[in-house]
Design a protein around this motif. Sequence first.
Motif, mmCIF file in Angstrom:
data_model
loop_
_atom_site.group_PDB
_atom_site.id
_atom_site.type_symbol
_atom_site.label_atom_id
_atom_site.label_comp_id
_atom_site.label_asym_id
_atom_site.label_seq_id
_atom_site.Cartn_x
_atom_site.Cartn_y
_atom_site.Cartn_z
ATOM 1 N N ASP A 31 0.841 -1.186 0.000
ATOM 2 C CA ASP A 31 0.000 0.000 0.000
ATOM 3 C C ASP A 31 0.887 1.251 0.000
ATOM 4 O O ASP A 31 1.748 1.417 0.864
ATOM 5 N N ASN A 32 0.686 2.118 -1.011
ATOM 6 C CA ASN A 32 1.514 3.309 -1.134
ATOM 7 C C ASN A 32 1.361 4.266 0.043
ATOM 8 O O ASN A 32 2.330 4.836 0.520
ATOM 9 N N ALA A 33 0.115 4.433 0.486
ATOM 10 C CA ALA A 33 -0.150 5.361 1.589
ATOM 11 C C ALA A 33 0.601 4.906 2.838
ATOM 12 O O ALA A 33 1.199 5.709 3.553
ATOM 13 N N LYS A 34 0.578 3.599 3.065
ATOM 14 C CA LYS A 34 1.267 3.069 4.246
ATOM 15 C C LYS A 34 2.769 3.256 4.124
ATOM 16 O O LYS A 34 3.451 3.571 5.097
ATOM 17 N N GLU A 35 3.270 3.056 2.916
ATOM 18 C CA GLU A 35 4.702 3.229 2.717
ATOM 19 C C GLU A 35 5.127 4.669 2.994
ATOM 20 O O GLU A 35 6.143 4.917 3.648
ATOM 21 N N ASN A 36 4.303 5.624 2.497
ATOM 22 C CA ASN A 36 4.609 7.031 2.746
ATOM 23 C C ASN A 36 4.576 7.342 4.227
ATOM 24 O O ASN A 36 5.410 8.070 4.746
ATOM 25 N N GLN A 37 3.570 6.776 4.904
ATOM 26 C CA GLN A 37 3.440 7.017 6.341
ATOM 27 C C GLN A 37 4.657 6.457 7.076
ATOM 28 O O GLN A 37 5.221 7.115 7.951
ATOM 29 N N PHE A 38 5.066 5.275 6.673
ATOM 30 C CA PHE A 38 6.238 4.643 7.288
ATOM 31 C C PHE A 38 7.477 5.506 7.079
ATOM 32 O O PHE A 38 8.242 5.776 7.994
ATOM 33 N N ARG A 39 7.631 5.995 5.830
ATOM 34 C CA ARG A 39 8.797 6.802 5.510
ATOM 35 C C ARG A 39 8.807 8.094 6.333
ATOM 36 O O ARG A 39 9.829 8.515 6.843
ATOM 37 N N GLU A 40 7.628 8.714 6.452
ATOM 38 C CA GLU A 40 7.521 9.931 7.266
ATOM 39 C C GLU A 40 7.916 9.656 8.707
ATOM 40 O O GLU A 40 8.673 10.397 9.313
ATOM 41 N N LEU A 41 7.391 8.549 9.224
ATOM 42 C CA LEU A 41 7.627 8.231 10.635
ATOM 43 C C LEU A 41 9.100 7.985 10.921
ATOM 44 O O LEU A 41 9.648 8.520 11.883
ATOM 45 N N ILE A 42 9.754 7.176 10.080
ATOM 46 C CA ILE A 42 11.151 6.854 10.407
ATOM 47 C C ILE A 42 12.071 8.051 10.196
ATOM 48 O O ILE A 42 13.202 8.050 10.648
ATOM 49 N N ASN A 43 11.564 9.087 9.512
ATOM 50 C CA ASN A 43 12.365 10.301 9.375
ATOM 51 C C ASN A 43 12.020 11.345 10.437
ATOM 52 O O ASN A 43 12.612 12.420 10.477
ATOM 53 N N GLU A 44 11.027 11.038 11.266
ATOM 54 C CA GLU A 44 10.602 11.984 12.287
ATOM 55 C C GLU A 44 10.924 11.468 13.680
ATOM 56 O O GLU A 44 10.990 12.223 14.634
ATOM 57 N N LEU A 45 11.108 10.154 13.780
ATOM 58 C CA LEU A 45 11.421 9.559 15.070
ATOM 59 C C LEU A 45 12.934 9.566 15.253
ATOM 60 O O LEU A 45 13.684 9.251 14.339
ATOM 61 N N ARG A 46 13.329 9.920 16.473
ATOM 62 C CA ARG A 46 14.741 10.086 16.760
ATOM 63 C C ARG A 46 15.242 8.844 17.486
ATOM 64 O O ARG A 46 14.567 8.305 18.341
ATOM 65 N N CYS A 47 16.436 8.431 17.119
ATOM 66 C CA CYS A 47 17.015 7.250 17.763
ATOM 67 C C CYS A 47 17.515 7.641 19.155
ATOM 68 O O CYS A 47 18.373 8.509 19.270
ATOM 69 N N PRO A 48 16.972 7.028 20.222
ATOM 70 C CA PRO A 48 17.368 7.425 21.573
ATOM 71 C C PRO A 48 18.828 7.077 21.875
ATOM 72 O O PRO A 48 19.457 7.697 22.708
ATOM 73 N N LYS A 49 19.351 6.088 21.155
ATOM 74 C CA LYS A 49 20.710 5.622 21.431
ATOM 75 C C LYS A 49 21.738 6.574 20.822
ATOM 76 O O LYS A 49 22.765 6.859 21.404
ATOM 77 N N CYS A 50 21.440 7.061 19.606
ATOM 78 C CA CYS A 50 22.481 7.761 18.861
ATOM 79 C C CYS A 50 22.234 9.256 18.797
ATOM 80 O O CYS A 50 22.875 9.961 18.041
ATOM 81 N N GLN A 51 21.297 9.750 19.598
ATOM 82 C CA GLN A 51 21.089 11.185 19.823
ATOM 83 C C GLN A 51 20.664 11.980 18.606
ATOM 84 O O GLN A 51 19.512 12.269 18.481
ATOM 85 N N ASN A 52 21.583 12.317 17.700
ATOM 86 C CA ASN A 52 21.125 13.232 16.676
ATOM 87 C C ASN A 52 20.931 12.591 15.315
ATOM 88 O O ASN A 52 21.298 13.137 14.291
ATOM 89 N N GLN A 53 20.338 11.412 15.328
ATOM 90 C CA GLN A 53 19.985 10.770 14.072
ATOM 91 C C GLN A 53 18.544 10.288 14.172
ATOM 92 O O GLN A 53 18.067 9.920 15.236
ATOM 93 N N THR A 54 17.881 10.291 13.020
ATOM 94 C CA THR A 54 16.561 9.678 13.005
ATOM 95 C C THR A 54 16.754 8.162 12.969
ATOM 96 O O THR A 54 17.850 7.686 12.688
ATOM 97 N N ILE A 55 15.691 7.413 13.242
ATOM 98 C CA ILE A 55 15.854 5.964 13.212
ATOM 99 C C ILE A 55 16.078 5.486 11.781
ATOM 100 O O ILE A 55 16.575 4.393 11.563
ATOM 101 N N SER A 56 15.729 6.341 10.816
ATOM 102 C CA SER A 56 15.994 5.999 9.420
ATOM 103 C C SER A 56 17.492 6.124 9.113
ATOM 104 O O SER A 56 18.057 5.296 8.407
ATOM 105 N N ASP A 57 18.141 7.139 9.677
ATOM 106 C CA ASP A 57 19.569 7.368 9.420
ATOM 107 C C ASP A 57 20.459 6.387 10.159
ATOM 108 O O ASP A 57 21.539 6.051 9.706
ATOM 109 N N SER A 58 20.009 5.985 11.337
ATOM 110 C CA SER A 58 20.914 5.307 12.245
ATOM 111 C C SER A 58 21.086 3.826 11.919
ATOM 112 O O SER A 58 20.155 3.153 11.496
ATOM 113 N N ASP A 59 22.308 3.345 12.155
ATOM 114 C CA ASP A 59 22.589 1.926 11.978
ATOM 115 C C ASP A 59 22.565 1.175 13.304
ATOM 116 O O ASP A 59 22.882 -0.007 13.356
ATOM 117 N N ALA A 60 22.239 1.862 14.385
ATOM 118 C CA ALA A 60 22.249 1.218 15.695
ATOM 119 C C ALA A 60 21.204 0.100 15.744
ATOM 120 O O ALA A 60 20.182 0.149 15.055
#
Lengths: 158, 177
Positions: A31-60
């Motif tokens: 589902d495209n809508a779900k994919e967009n929502q997922f993409r938005e979320l992982i770029n808005e949620l911050r990785c608590p372990k690595c401080q200044n990265q989104t969970i999308s950026d982080s490899d932790a």
Amino acid sequence: MTAMIQTLLLVVGLAYSAVSFATIDAYPFDDNAKENQFRELINELRCPKCQNQTISDSDAGLAKDLKDKTYEMVQQGATKDQVIDYMVQRYGNFVHYQPPVQQTTWVLWFGPFVFLAVALLAVVLVIRKKQPAKAQPQLSETEQQRLQQLLKKDDSPS
Amino acid sequence: MKKQLFLLLPLLAFLAVGVFFYSALFSDPRELESALVGKPVPEFELPNLLEPNQTVSQQAFGDGPYLLNVWATWCPTCRAEHEYLNTLAAQGVKIIGLNYKDEPAKARMWLAQLGDPYVLNVMDYEGTLAIDLGVYGAPETFIVDSNGMILYRHVGDVNARVWQAKLADIYRQAGGL
């Protein structure tokens, strides 16, 4: 020069697309809508372990766990707010890159406007104070006469 | 006189900013306050590390207060704090372990070699309970009271200094020791 810029843009564009494909590929969506929502979320949620990265950026490892959880929730039909609430309940407001407006974040949200207001006020005050000094001082009657005399003297050949 | 005071304003502003940044130098941005303080330990059903066929839930933790310690064999700081956990356990502090995303065999070997300060060890292979607890690294230590409520979360190793300075008081006030 233009060719160089074009090449640069191409390289940047390719690098960027590779990154975004890499994050999405592991999480297939029908589902495209779900994919967009997922993409938005992982770029808005911050990785608590690595401080200044989104969970999308982080490899932790934790970022991957949170991406998995986000994927699972989105696939099950959770709304964006539901996923964010889920994360905030566990990791606090820290986990979301858009802090809510509340008493503890007033300084963050309104501080810049307060500074701006203070700065504008200071500018206005300074300008007002300077204006009278700019006005030409008026010469008295005797001073005018002396001025004329001096000017006349100057005109005469020496 | 009034004007002179006005001239001092930039200096005052500078001092205020200076104090703010100076204090920030010594704060650790990794120490996040737990979102779970004041909330109960989340529900779960996970295997017991030492008896993998047995499933445990928070009822198995028994009466509080107790420390809920998140650890793993891949975490060097956990090894650093392990000796002190042994000391605390010997003093009668109740410690429950949450083995976080670890190889069970390695974890069992670790306990056999370094001593086992834990009353019970929960095996969180997938890290699900850890996510519910808001764990973002290891080690982390939660202090849980007799009602199963989380009182405090400490990030990083538990050592004599941290215990004396912070954790001991909270643990005693909750009725421990």
